[in-house]
Scaffold this active site. Structure first.
Site, short mmCIF file in Angstrom:
data_model
loop_
_atom_site.label_atom_id
_atom_site.label_comp_id
_atom_site.label_asym_id
_atom_site.label_seq_id
_atom_site.Cartn_x
_atom_site.Cartn_y
_atom_site.Cartn_z
N PRO A 156 0.73 -1.07 0.01
CA PRO A 156 0.04 0.16 -0.07
C PRO A 156 0.85 1.26 0.03
O PRO A 156 1.83 1.41 0.97
CB PRO A 156 -0.65 -0.31 1.07
CG PRO A 156 -0.98 -1.47 1.33
CD PRO A 156 0.31 -2.33 1.04
N CYS A 157 0.42 2.26 -1.10
CA CYS A 157 1.46 3.36 -1.14
C CYS A 157 1.06 4.61 -0.36
O CYS A 157 1.45 5.54 -0.51
CB CYS A 157 1.52 3.62 -2.67
SG CYS A 157 -0.21 4.13 -3.50
N GLN A 158 -0.17 4.53 0.18
CA GLN A 158 -0.52 6.06 0.59
C GLN A 158 0.18 6.22 2.00
O GLN A 158 0.39 7.50 2.09
CB GLN A 158 -2.18 5.49 1.35
CG GLN A 158 -3.29 5.22 0.56
CD GLN A 158 -3.35 3.55 0.12
OE1 GLN A 158 -2.37 2.99 0.41
NE2 GLN A 158 -4.60 3.36 -0.28
N PHE A 171 3.31 6.79 1.65
CA PHE A 171 4.48 7.42 1.15
C PHE A 171 3.90 8.60 -0.20
O PHE A 171 4.52 9.00 -0.56
CB PHE A 171 5.34 6.54 0.42
CG PHE A 171 5.79 5.59 1.55
CD1 PHE A 171 6.86 6.07 2.46
CD2 PHE A 171 5.27 4.41 1.95
CE1 PHE A 171 7.30 5.14 3.48
CE2 PHE A 171 5.86 3.33 2.74
CZ PHE A 171 6.87 3.82 3.57
#
Length: 438
Positions: free
Chosen positions: A91-93, A95
């Protein structure tokens, strides 16, 4: 000439974590890797994976999905076969510029689970995709730690230790080259723009590729080269260029003239420009709607004002449904048809910047609830921008479908790197004949 879908040949096995709406899973599968396990947490994304077969030629087969929290999976129990590739985009949220920027302190940071999966399955290669935000100065030290952990995944961090302390240990071990080669990975990070690989979208990402060090692979020999360029796109759009004479013959003359008038100049004597002109043109939003790759020659039906006003399906293509109320204002400008689309997003604050709005050729088009001359992109148009095949059906209401797309890896980008990884593994004889595994 239409680009035909290549025949798929099985070359090995894979495990896909954080699969989301299926972009990277489709890409790794297209490269010939048979999925042993696919994991996703979000309910709607799981339903998407359940509804779609990996291969249209085998419509009864489904992904080997294990839904739920990745932290609950014991990979030593559920994966018995040898794993050639572990793939996933944690999950990229934490960063992302669209998130709340908690980074390593965010409970959604799932990189530690990727490292646990590596320890438990010992894959020959790892493919990991994430947002460019990891390279921001505030996150760069932690990103370096991520790379070090992937290099030495079997050197586990003490649960009471700070990541900075663990990173210091890893750096000393790496410098001394004191860990057995069978427990080390050779890691490469690459900053990429998906548009440079034939995706009709400006999408800047970080891709991490790792190989088990005992395989002796030189990734530099196989890293996929950029295939498309902005310079080549600009050149193709000059008056009389193939963009207009071959691809989009029916574009109104006034629109064509406006686009041509706004094209930047090219220094044709510049060495770098000359090299870029040897590549294919960037794909545009207009290209995506007209149909590219396996959708070549299959233009999406025109979305009428009535379809926008009443949220009506257009034609018989799934998820091609009008939607009213698009707005345009400072900081919220639409996609242009004759450029790659903006980055498709799925942030915690909604979709900022006008990424889901498109400017139309018809300046008088009424979108009902907003201004004239633009409208919301349909889910299917957005899926094409993400290079999903039209057969791929997303589960949930419109907002959830757009979220799945925004969190996905463009299939074409993922395929380029997955095929390169396959070639690298083949080069050292690391991919066993699939028939011998059965």
């Amino acid at each position: 000439m239409p680009e035909l879908r290549e025949e798929r040949h099985e070359v090995g096995t894979c495990v896909e974590l954080f699969a989301g709406g299926g972009g990277l899973a489709l890409a790794v599968h297209a490269a010939g890797f048979r999925p042993l396990l696919v994991n996703e947490y979000a309910k709607r994304a799981c339903e998407t994976l359940k509804s779609n077969p990996p291969d249209p030629d085998e419509p009864t087969k489904r992904w080997p999905l294990i839904p739920g929290d990745v932290r609950d999976i014991d990979f030593t129990e559920v994966v018995s076969d040898e794993v050639d590739v572990l793939a996933g985009g944690p999950p990229c949220q934490p960063f992302s510029l669209g998130g709340v920027h908690k980074g390593m302190e965010d409970e959604r940071n799932m990189f530690p689970q990727m490292f646990r999966a590596i320890r438990e399955m010992r894959p020959k290669a790892v493919i990991c995709e994430n947002v460019r935000g990891l390279l921001r100065p505030s996150f760069r030290p932690y990103f370096n730690y991520i790379l070090n952990e992937m290099r030495l995944p079997f050197v586990e961090r003490d649960k009471n230790a700070a990541w900075e302390d663990h990173n210091e240990i890893l750096e000393k071990l790496i410098a001394n080259d004191s860990i057995d080669v069978s427990e080390r990975y050779m890691v490469k990070e690459m900053e990429v723009n998906a548009a440079n690989y034939g995706v009709p979208q400006i999408r800047n990402r970080v891709i991490i590729v790792a190989f088990r060090a005992d395989l002796g692979i030189d990734w530099d020999e196989f890293m996929p080269k950029e295939t498309h360029s902005e310079e080549s796109m600009i050149h193709s759009m000059r008056e009389g260029g193939p963009y207009w004479t071959e691809r989009h013959k029916k574009v109104p003359a006034d629109v064509r003239k406006r686009v041509i008038a706004n094209l930047p100049a090219l220094d044709y004597e510049n060495k770098k420009v000359k090299e870029k002109l040897k590549l294919e043109p960037w794909r545009t939003l207009r290209d995506a709607i007209a149909g590219i790759d396996e959708n070549e020659g299959k233009p999406l039906p025109y979305v009428t004002e009535e379809a926008v006003k009443d949220k009506l399906p257009v034609g018989d293509i799934p998820d091609h449904i009008g939607w009213p109320g698009a707005r345009m204002y400072t900081g919220h400008t639409p996609n242009l048809l004759d450029r790659p689309a903006k980055t498709v997003k799925a942030g915690v604050h909604g979709v900022p910047g006008g990424e889901s709005v498109m400017q139309l050729d018809d300046v008088n088009f009424a979108n009902f609830g907003g201004g004239d001359g633009y409208r919301y992109m349909t889910v299917r148009e957005t899926a094409r921008v993400m290079t999903f095949p039209d057969r791929w059906i997303l589960d949930g209401p419109r907002g959830e479908k757009m979220r799945q797309l925004g969190n996905a890896v463009p299939v074409k980008l993922g395929t380029a790197f997955s095929k390169a990884v396959a070639d690298a593994l083949k080069s050292v004889g690391a991919l066993e004949d699939p028939e011998k595994r059965k």
